[in-house]
Design a protein around this motif. Structure first.
Motif, PDB file in Angstrom:
ATOM      1  N   ILE A  62      12.728  82.333  11.469  1.00 20.70           N
ATOM      2  CA  ILE A  62      12.737  83.610  10.760  1.00 20.70           C
ATOM      3  C   ILE A  62      12.307  84.737  11.692  1.00 20.70           C
ATOM      4  O   ILE A  62      12.917  85.805  11.720  1.00 20.70           O
ATOM      5  CB  ILE A  62      11.837  83.554   9.511  1.00 20.70           C
ATOM      6  CG1 ILE A  62      12.394  82.536   8.509  1.00 20.70           C
ATOM      7  CG2 ILE A  62      11.680  84.919   8.876  1.00 20.70           C
ATOM      8  CD1 ILE A  62      13.819  82.795   8.072  1.00 20.70           C
ATOM      9  N   GLU A  63      11.272  84.494  12.497  1.00 22.07           N
ATOM     10  CA  GLU A  63      10.790  85.507  13.450  1.00 22.07           C
ATOM     11  C   GLU A  63      11.867  85.817  14.486  1.00 22.07           C
ATOM     12  O   GLU A  63      12.122  86.974  14.814  1.00 22.07           O
ATOM     13  CB  GLU A  63       9.528  84.998  14.135  1.00 22.07           C
ATOM     14  CG  GLU A  63       8.924  85.953  15.134  1.00 22.07           C
ATOM     15  CD  GLU A  63       7.686  85.368  15.774  1.00 22.07           C
ATOM     16  OE1 GLU A  63       7.652  85.306  17.016  1.00 22.07           O
ATOM     17  OE2 GLU A  63       6.768  84.961  15.046  1.00 22.07           O
ATOM     18  N   HIS A  64      12.521  84.791  14.990  1.00 23.11           N
ATOM     19  CA  HIS A  64      13.581  84.963  15.983  1.00 23.11           C
ATOM     20  C   HIS A  64      14.753  85.733  15.381  1.00 23.11           C
ATOM     21  O   HIS A  64      15.303  86.630  16.010  1.00 23.11           O
ATOM     22  CB  HIS A  64      14.036  83.587  16.485  1.00 23.11           C
ATOM     23  CG  HIS A  64      15.050  83.621  17.568  1.00 23.11           C
ATOM     24  ND1 HIS A  64      14.751  84.002  18.851  1.00 23.11           N
ATOM     25  CD2 HIS A  64      16.365  83.323  17.567  1.00 23.11           C
ATOM     26  CE1 HIS A  64      15.846  83.943  19.589  1.00 23.11           C
ATOM     27  NE2 HIS A  64      16.837  83.522  18.832  1.00 23.11           N
ATOM     28  N   ARG A  65      15.099  85.399  14.148  1.00 27.50           N
ATOM     29  CA  ARG A  65      16.207  86.080  13.466  1.00 27.50           C
ATOM     30  C   ARG A  65      15.877  87.553  13.245  1.00 27.50           C
ATOM     31  O   ARG A  65      16.717  88.423  13.462  1.00 27.50           O
ATOM     32  CB  ARG A  65      16.478  85.399  12.125  1.00 27.50           C
ATOM     33  CG  ARG A  65      17.677  85.950  11.395  1.00 27.50           C
ATOM     34  CD  ARG A  65      17.900  85.229  10.080  1.00 27.50           C
ATOM     35  NE  ARG A  65      18.214  83.831  10.307  1.00 27.50           N
ATOM     36  CZ  ARG A  65      18.037  82.878   9.404  1.00 27.50           C
ATOM     37  NH1 ARG A  65      17.533  83.155   8.234  1.00 27.50           N
ATOM     38  NH2 ARG A  65      18.367  81.634   9.678  1.00 27.50           N
ATOM     39  N   ALA A  66      14.631  87.853  12.842  1.00 27.20           N
ATOM     40  CA  ALA A  66      14.219  89.240  12.609  1.00 27.20           C
ATOM     41  C   ALA A  66      14.229  90.034  13.917  1.00 27.20           C
ATOM     42  O   ALA A  66      14.687  91.177  13.960  1.00 27.20           O
ATOM     43  CB  ALA A  66      12.845  89.282  11.964  1.00 27.20           C
ATOM     44  N   ALA A  67      13.730  89.441  14.998  1.00 26.22           N
ATOM     45  CA  ALA A  67      13.704  90.118  16.297  1.00 26.22           C
ATOM     46  C   ALA A  67      15.118  90.382  16.781  1.00 26.22           C
ATOM     47  O   ALA A  67      15.415  91.455  17.313  1.00 26.22           O
ATOM     48  CB  ALA A  67      12.936  89.277  17.313  1.00 26.22           C
ATOM     49  N   ARG A  68      16.000  89.420  16.601  1.00 29.26           N
ATOM     50  CA  ARG A  68      17.395  89.572  17.016  1.00 29.26           C
ATOM     51  C   ARG A  68      18.069  90.673  16.207  1.00 29.26           C
ATOM     52  O   ARG A  68      18.796  91.499  16.737  1.00 29.26           O
ATOM     53  CB  ARG A  68      18.119  88.234  16.844  1.00 29.26           C
ATOM     54  CG  ARG A  68      19.423  88.152  17.536  1.00 29.26           C
ATOM     55  CD  ARG A  68      20.037  86.769  17.437  1.00 29.26           C
ATOM     56  NE  ARG A  68      20.215  86.386  16.061  1.00 29.26           N
ATOM     57  CZ  ARG A  68      19.699  85.301  15.497  1.00 29.26           C
ATOM     58  NH1 ARG A  68      18.961  84.487  16.192  1.00 29.26           N
ATOM     59  NH2 ARG A  68      19.917  85.024  14.230  1.00 29.26           N
ATOM     60  N   SER A  69      17.783  90.711  14.911  1.00 26.28           N
ATOM     61  CA  SER A  69      18.357  91.731  14.036  1.00 26.28           C
ATOM     62  C   SER A  69      17.862  93.122  14.433  1.00 26.28           C
ATOM     63  O   SER A  69      18.625  94.079  14.481  1.00 26.28           O
ATOM     64  CB  SER A  69      17.995  91.435  12.581  1.00 26.28           C
ATOM     65  OG  SER A  69      18.482  92.427  11.736  1.00 26.28           O
ATOM     66  N   GLU A  70      16.577  93.238  14.745  1.00 24.59           N
ATOM     67  CA  GLU A  70      15.994  94.518  15.158  1.00 24.59           C
ATOM     68  C   GLU A  70      16.595  94.969  16.486  1.00 24.59           C
ATOM     69  O   GLU A  70      16.917  96.147  16.662  1.00 24.59           O
ATOM     70  CB  GLU A  70      14.475  94.406  15.279  1.00 24.59           C
ATOM     71  CG  GLU A  70      13.785  95.698  15.650  1.00 24.59           C
ATOM     72  CD  GLU A  70      14.000  96.808  14.632  1.00 24.59           C
ATOM     73  OE1 GLU A  70      14.082  97.979  15.051  1.00 24.59           O
ATOM     74  OE2 GLU A  70      14.098  96.525  13.424  1.00 24.59           O
ATOM     75  N   ALA A  71      16.774  94.047  17.419  1.00 21.30           N
ATOM     76  CA  ALA A  71      17.371  94.394  18.712  1.00 21.30           C
ATOM     77  C   ALA A  71      18.817  94.853  18.525  1.00 21.30           C
ATOM     78  O   ALA A  71      19.252  95.814  19.166  1.00 21.30           O
ATOM     79  CB  ALA A  71      17.316  93.197  19.652  1.00 21.30           C
ATOM     80  N   ARG A  72      19.547  94.183  17.649  1.00 22.00           N
ATOM     81  CA  ARG A  72      20.934  94.579  17.390  1.00 22.00           C
ATOM     82  C   ARG A  72      20.976  95.964  16.765  1.00 22.00           C
ATOM     83  O   ARG A  72      21.769  96.803  17.140  1.00 22.00           O
ATOM     84  CB  ARG A  72      21.608  93.554  16.462  1.00 22.00           C
ATOM     85  CG  ARG A  72      23.094  93.814  16.287  1.00 22.00           C
ATOM     86  CD  ARG A  72      23.766  92.756  15.434  1.00 22.00           C
ATOM     87  NE  ARG A  72      23.537  91.431  15.993  1.00 22.00           N
ATOM     88  CZ  ARG A  72      23.256  90.362  15.257  1.00 22.00           C
ATOM     89  NH1 ARG A  72      23.178  90.453  13.961  1.00 22.00           N
ATOM     90  NH2 ARG A  72      23.062  89.196  15.821  1.00 22.00           N
ATOM     91  N   ARG A  73      20.078  96.232  15.818  1.00 24.21           N
ATOM     92  CA  ARG A  73      20.028  97.532  15.153  1.00 24.21           C
ATOM     93  C   ARG A  73      19.677  98.622  16.162  1.00 24.21           C
ATOM     94  O   ARG A  73      20.271  99.685  16.171  1.00 24.21           O
ATOM     95  CB  ARG A  73      19.018  97.501  14.007  1.00 24.21           C
ATOM     96  CG  ARG A  73      19.065  98.684  13.101  1.00 24.21           C
ATOM     97  CD  ARG A  73      18.172  98.609  11.860  1.00 24.21           C
ATOM     98  NE  ARG A  73      17.121  97.623  11.833  1.00 24.21           N
ATOM     99  CZ  ARG A  73      17.223  96.413  11.253  1.00 24.21           C
ATOM    100  NH1 ARG A  73      18.342  96.031  10.697  1.00 24.21           N
ATOM    101  NH2 ARG A  73      16.205  95.590  11.243  1.00 24.21           N
ATOM    102  N   ALA A  74      18.726  98.358  17.050  1.00 25.89           N
ATOM    103  CA  ALA A  74      18.318  99.342  18.056  1.00 25.89           C
ATOM    104  C   ALA A  74      19.462  99.632  19.019  1.00 25.89           C
ATOM    105  O   ALA A  74      19.666 100.782  19.421  1.00 25.89           O
ATOM    106  CB  ALA A  74      17.099  98.837  18.820  1.00 25.89           C
TER     107      ALA A  74
END
Length: 87
Positions: A62-74
């Motif tokens: 879940i943490e990895h997925r959230a970080a990946r999602s945030e990086a994609r959004r940025a």
């Protein structure tokens, strides 16, 4: 080559990153599974190891997925993030 890179790219990882993450998950699953099998034979041993392994892997995923999602959004919206309005 696409056979090896299509899935990693779909989740925002390189082949090497995916290899490391997936291998780490698999190794921890094997270790947790071995602890569960030993617990079956010796109920006093590894009483919480299996459930702790599952919980830790889930939290990491879940943490990895959230970080990946945030990086994609940025990367899509730059330093200012996404706006709900435009001028």
């Amino acid at each position: 080559m696409k056979l090896f890179t299509r899935h990693p790219a779909s989740i925002g990882e390189t082949y090497g990153e995916h290899l490391a993450v997936a291998f780490g998950f698999g190794a921890r699953m094997i270790a947790g599974g071995a602890a569960c099998c030993l617990h079956a034979l010796l109920p006093f041993a590894f009483e919480r190891t299996g459930s702790q392994t599952v919980a830790a892997l889930y939290a990491q995923m879940i943490e990895h997925r959230a970080a990946r999602s945030e990086a994609r959004r940025a990367s899509e919206y730059g330093a200012f993030g996404e706006f709900d309005w435009a001028i």
